[in-house]
Design a protein around this motif. Sequence first.
Motif: not given
Length: 671
Positions: A513-516, A541-548, A551-557
């Motif tokens: 899904x969309x990552x927001x 930070x991001x969160x998949x809005x469709x998956x039950x 699923x979260x993600x974290x990134x750094x740059x």
Amino acid sequence: MAFAHHFMLQALYLGLLVFPSSAWAATENLNQLAAAALAVKEEAVGAQSPTLEVLDWAVASPALRLPAESTAAVPQLFSQNVTVQPSNLELRGQFETEQPLLSQPVNGRLAEATSSKSVATSTAITPGPSHIEGPVSESARLLGLQAQGVPQRQKSQTPLQLAPSKLFNLETANQQPAGTVSISTGVRFFFTDQVGFSTGLQVYNAAIDGGVTDRLQLGLATTLFDDRLPRALSGQSVDLQFLSIAPNFKYQLIKDSNLSLGLSGSLELLQILTTPGLLNPTPETITGNHLAGTLQVPLSYALNPELQVHFTPGVAFYPETINATPFFGTILNLGAGLSWQPLEQVNLFADLNLPLSGGNAISSQDSSIFRQLVWSAGLRYLVNPDVGLDLYATNAFGTTPATRFLSFVPDGDQTAIGVNLNYTPDFGQGYASSFRKGPRVQLGQRDAALLLDGLTLTSADTLLPGMLRLRGGLGAGDGLNIAYGLTNDFQVELIGEQLREGKDLNSDTYGPGLKLGPAVKLRFLDQVQGDPFSLGLKVALGLDLISDERIGLFSAELPFLYRLAPQVALSFNPKAAFVLERSVVGAGLGVNYGLSKDLQLIGEFTPLFTGQTPVWSVGARYFNSALGLGVDVYGSNAIGQYTLGGLVAQSDNGTSVGFNLHWLLGGGTNF
């Protein structure tokens, strides 16, 4: 003839100084006086260079605001051909102007230091040129004179520059000044060899505190944990969701030069969801709401202006049982800490919390309650007076007043790395915008173009305060990015993106899904302002809005930007993303070449240290800095442009052709 010129110039200055309410209040009158004075000067200089004597003038004037266009001609009254010899000249009253007081080229750009209020009160004036360096009263500027001893408006210190009102896990007796607000948000990453996924075991926190008076401070804090615990409890794996919302107060009872004593308290709403094994004797998942609270008496003593010691006895009130199983109950606690400011931008904190009665830890063996020492140590670095970054280690569970007493669940022997971002908005306090000395260098058109991120690499520069940046596009991921500049070195963002199917990581890993999610970017070095290069940090930070599973993600740059030449900018961006049990780490290399004022060529290549397929992007960008509008046309093998998307190649060695639209507006600057 010279005597007549001498007399007429004296009369004009008397008109400007003695009758400000009539002569200066109207733009037309001032322009007429300036024009007349210039005519007299030109005629006088044509004959001979007069000397103007200004003797014992005393001026009483109300506050005045002079339009910038009206002041432009007046300094021309003086030149090397007209000498001013004031004697015992005094100015009384307040004079305001919107006219810049300093204009000089710096590094090929125009630097302007504007004083919104220069106040001269019974101030002696000595001769000086009409264009001078340093702040002066506008009255003296109008006369082509330099003021000596003019009192300058002092910048207020932010709460981050003052003695800390709290350490990482300890309340102090220091207070925020009346009218100030501080906001903090962060995360604690707990590490243990018994957990098999990289984005679990985070405790999120946020808080806002405000000074109601110089003695009363009110706040609201929250802590959230939502994950599977790293160790089984009584042989069972446990999922725990723990949320605390804590309104709190602090009142300063005593304040002298070295010693402060306060009283603080909180009332906290706890929402706890557990599966069998923790606070749950049933086979079902149980959710319940509970109350907790604290009462503390912090004492702070300053050994010197940079070093303080803190002692904070207190008590926390928890339920004795939850779901008929033992809970923490009443905890009598003794806290102690140290705060030291060795440098203007660096603070070092350390604190301990020792439970004297009750318990603050849960055993993984039998879920019993026991006592555990809670500690933290680390530093706070001020990016600018408004923004601070905390980096520390701790074994404490939460950040609200009550959950600071608790060790991490279970056993309390795991260590977390904590990161906190602190921000103090300026609501008219007049905070300094940076620690730099002298005026800021204004951005040029090329600098404005480099405020935009690359195709898959983040720019090291940050938006100006009040500037909004919108970006949206289709191609290598379909996404939208909204960014807003809060200070010169700090911006917040909202990122939404639909990723394509990946080669080394697929949608089963990061969700279909969309990552927001939100992002923040800090800038530590700024080449435009004289640093050797620009250096920033972006965390998202991001969160998949469709998956039950949500699923979260974290990134750094960590973007580096070096302006090799006016038309060439080089980027080096170490970056990483984490999702579930997978991690992707690489370093992006980029070049931005300005073909013309508005047209740029962009090339980026990101090799991956974790073994995945490298990512590349090439394209052209047209950006009109005057309008703040731009468009990209590009090709890329990435599944997206932001966070994880810029680190993963498309499946089947695919390549996308896409476009982006940019809109940069606000910030009070015309490039």
